[in-house]
Design a protein around this motif. Structure first.
Motif, PDB file in Angstrom:
ATOM      1  N   ILE A   1      -9.476  -7.090  -2.557  1.00  0.00           N
ATOM      2  CA  ILE A   1      -8.159  -7.600  -2.936  1.00  0.00           C
ATOM      3  C   ILE A   1      -8.160  -9.117  -2.863  1.00  0.00           C
ATOM      4  CG2 ILE A   1      -7.232  -7.434  -0.579  1.00  0.00           C
ATOM      5  CD1 ILE A   1      -4.515  -6.731  -1.906  1.00  0.00           C
TER       6      ILE A   1
ATOM      7  N   TRP B   1      -4.813  -3.997   4.142  1.00  0.00           N
ATOM      8  CA  TRP B   1      -5.844  -3.556   3.185  1.00  0.00           C
ATOM      9  C   TRP B   1      -7.124  -3.155   3.911  1.00  0.00           C
ATOM     10  CZ3 TRP B   1      -4.389  -2.988  -1.789  1.00  0.00           C
ATOM     11  CH2 TRP B   1      -5.357  -2.667  -2.731  1.00  0.00           C
TER      12      TRP B   1
ATOM     13  N   LYS C   1      -3.807  -8.694   4.007  1.00  0.00           N
ATOM     14  CA  LYS C   1      -5.241  -8.465   4.163  1.00  0.00           C
ATOM     15  C   LYS C   1      -5.538  -7.481   5.287  1.00  0.00           C
ATOM     16  CE  LYS C   1      -6.859 -12.892   2.290  1.00  0.00           C
ATOM     17  NZ  LYS C   1      -7.559 -14.176   2.592  1.00  0.00           N
TER      18      LYS C   1
ATOM     19  N   TRP D   1      -6.750   0.226   5.481  1.00  0.00           N
ATOM     20  CA  TRP D   1      -6.774   1.323   4.491  1.00  0.00           C
ATOM     21  C   TRP D   1      -8.180   1.589   3.995  1.00  0.00           C
ATOM     22  CZ3 TRP D   1      -4.999   0.924  -1.259  1.00  0.00           C
ATOM     23  CH2 TRP D   1      -4.961   2.200  -1.841  1.00  0.00           C
TER      24      TRP D   1
ATOM     25  N   ILE E   1       0.852  -1.188   0.000  1.00  0.00           N
ATOM     26  CA  ILE E   1       0.000   0.000   0.000  1.00  0.00           C
ATOM     27  C   ILE E   1       0.886   1.236   0.000  1.00  0.00           C
ATOM     28  CG2 ILE E   1      -1.745   1.288   1.285  1.00  0.00           C
ATOM     29  CD1 ILE E   1      -2.695  -1.395   2.430  1.00  0.00           C
TER      30      ILE E   1
END
Length: 608
Positions: A534, A525, A522, A528, A488
């Motif tokens: 994803i 993600w 994960k 975020w 990220i």
């Protein structure tokens, strides 16, 4: 498929698309003088090695055989007249350029056309090699210290000439006009001044003996004729480069062709008379033309100016090929007989791919023969005269089918020319086959095979694309955008933002080496929360390419258009690219080779 001049299709469809004339192009504005400088130096400068090639054959019957130079030259000049008239007719009939290839394609069919094209391609490549090697030999005649470095001199000239032509034919023509004028004036000066000297002002080179090894009969005279025919090579180049002339193109090109014929004929006959009158025999480490120059001027400034101009013009005589071969290759590409890349032009406009290919082939030939003119001449004449012969036969067929006014006289003239040039081919094949002519005999069929295979490939592509048939109506399909991701960061945000603008569904794909790494990706993600799901795929080797390909296989659907958006970091300085992995480029190459998905690249420019 490579974007070409037109979509490939059947032979009938291709013939309907061939234009009769080229549109006027900015930058292609050669007049008569510039045309002589750009497209005729191969023919004009051949006086530096054509007569020499002839007398090298005649002296096999002893030094006294040199008296036969004049009658043999007169026969060659008569053939030159026929060729000039013939190619003036070609210019009028085929103003799109292409010379013998265009004539054969229109009048004789595909295989004779490919034979003509192959012969002319060989001719052009050999023109570069022979001209540069002969130019280096002329330099060596004036400056003996360079005698052992002729290959280096030839290659240096090739590099310079290639660079000049990359900037456009008109610019190189301007560069050549002054040395062309100096060369023509100095050559005529050698003939005129030499006529007033019964003894040489200076003698250069080392004396050689010529024991009689052959009888002075018809066979030897035919061999001398065939070797001397190298003096009329290049007269077809103007017909190949008609699109480069200013309006009215046909008339300007024809005037240039006529000027070439007059100048070349006068120089050939004048030099032959002087060789015969002064009994000039070959000498070691110097050219025959250099000997005549020393005979007329001695080793004065005029001697050096003349030899340097000869060397410069011989080197630049290769410009004939750089002006003619790229045009011919573009016509072959337009007919789908060469890759379409040879049809592409730079903004000048010049066919840079054709120029680069010619330079590489000529360099290889120079290195292989070590820039030895005697090794190159046996390869040279065959391709030239095959093209001459096919062009003449094609015109005979054209006059017979169209029956214009005075067609019988035209057909008789071209038929006579075909017999003469065809005879030269047969004689040269018989006499020079083992001396190197076999290379051309092998190369021409291989080029024809290349043209045929290329044309067949484009035909197959045309059938698969159903060229000429109405396709189904386009339909909108669901769009999925796949974004390969590793971590990220701002690059990931840019890629997802672009993907959301491109498709209905966006999914990020990441690769993890084990379960712990999978859970870590994960969690990051989820924290975020980009609003895009994803897919984290396990692969012990962390192979992005294999994993993405496997994922696409699982989601591929005929009713869905899949786009893979690959973010790519681009540093400000090219040398910094080594610091970044090239997985994005590898993935793009693999996707293009193995899938039908849309591959898009999103550049992210770094600022130092």
């Amino acid at each position: 498929m490579t974007i070409g001049p037109s979509a490939p299709g059947t032979g009938q469809q291709r013939r309907r698309r061939l234009p009769g004339r080229q549109p006027k192009e900015q930058g292609a504005e050669l007049g008569v003088l510039a045309g002589l400088a750009a497209l005729s130096l191969d023919a004009l400068s051949s006086v530096a090695y054509g007569p020499q090639a002839m007398i090298m054959v005649l002296v096999l019957a002893g030094g006294a055989a040199i008296t036969k130079v004049v009658p043999v030259t007169i026969v060659i000049t008569a053939m030159l007249v026929l060729l000039v008239i013939s190619y003036s007719q070609v210019i009028d009939a085929h103003p799109e350029g292409g010379g013998a290839y265009s004539v054969a394609k229109a009048s004789l069919g595909p295989w004779p056309a490919m034979l003509a094209a192959a012969a002319v391609v060989v001719d052009y490549v050999l023109t570069v090699a022979v001209s540069l090697a002969a130019g280096a030999a002329s330099i060596g005649s004036a400056f003996p210290a360079l005698t052992h470095h002729l290959l280096l001199v030839s290659l240096a000239g090739l590099v310079l000439l290639s660079a000049v032509n990359m900037f456009g034919l008109q610019e190189s023509a301007r560069l050549l006009m002054l040395p062309t004028l100096i060369f023509i004036i100095s050559t005529f000066a050698v003939v005129i001044v030499g006529a007033f000297h019964s003894h040489p002002v200076a003698v250069i080179g080392t004396r050689e003996s010529f024991p009689v090894t052959e009888a002075l009969g018809v066979l030897l005279l035919l061999k001398a004729f065939a070797s001397g025919c190298s003096a009329v090579t290049g007269v077809e180049a103007i017909s190949n480069g008609v699109p480069q002339f200013r309006e009215p193109r046909i008339r300007t090109a024809q005037r240039t062709e006529l000027s070439l014929g007059v100048l070349l004929g006068l120089m050939l006959v004048g030099l032959a008379i002087e060789i015969s009158a002064h009994n000039v025999l070959p000498r070691g480490n110097v050219t025959t033309l250099a000997q005549l120059t020393a005979w007329s001027f001695g080793k004065t400034w005029a001697f050096y100016v003349s030899n340097i101009s000869v060397a410069v013009v011989l080197g630049f005589a290769a410009n004939t090929s750089f002006g003619g071969l790229p045009v011919l290759m573009s016509l072959l590409a337009r007919d789908h007989r060469l890759p379409h890349v040879f049809y592409l032009r730079a903004e000048r406009p010049v066919y840079r791919y054709g120029i680069a290919t010619l330079a590489v082939l000529a360099a290889a030939l120079l290195v292989a023969t070590r820039a030895n003119t005697n090794s190159l001449i046996p390869l040279f004449t065959i391709g030239v005269f095959v093209g001459f012969t096919i062009s003449q036969i094609g015109l005979v067929v054209k006059w017979r089918s169209e029956r214009p006014p005075k067609w019988v006289a035209r057909a008789l003239l071209n038929g006579t020319g075909a017999v003469m040039t065809g005879s030269a081919v047969v004689i040269f094949l018989i006499s020079k086959f083992l001396a190197g002519a076999w290379v051309v005999v092998l190369t021409i069929p291989l080029l024809m095979l290349l043209f045929w295979n290329t044309e067949r490939y484009y035909d197959e592509v045309g059938r698969e694309l159903k060229i000429g048939k109405t396709p189904p109506h386009p339909r909108q399909r669901e769009s999925i955008v796949v974004v390969p991701s590793t971590m990220i960061n701002l690059l990931t945000e840019h890629a997802l933002s672009a993907a959301l603008s491109l498709g209905d569904t966006v999914v990020a794909v990441a690769v993890a080496g084990n379960e712990d790494e999978c859970d870590q990706i994960k969690r990051a993600w989820d924290e975020w929360q980009p609003g895009v799901p994803i897919e984290v795929l396990l692969d012990p080797h962390r192979s992005l390419v294999k994993t993405v390909l496997r994922y696409l296989d699982s989601v591929e659907n005929e009713d869905v258009t899949i786009t893979v958006l690959i973010p790519e970091v681009l540093p400000q300085k090219r040398r910094h690219e080594i610091y970044h992995n090239q997985r994005g480029r590898l993935l793009a190459a693999a996707l293009k080779a193995q899938t039908d998905v849309v591959v898009a690249t999103l550049p992210f420019h770094l600022h130092d």
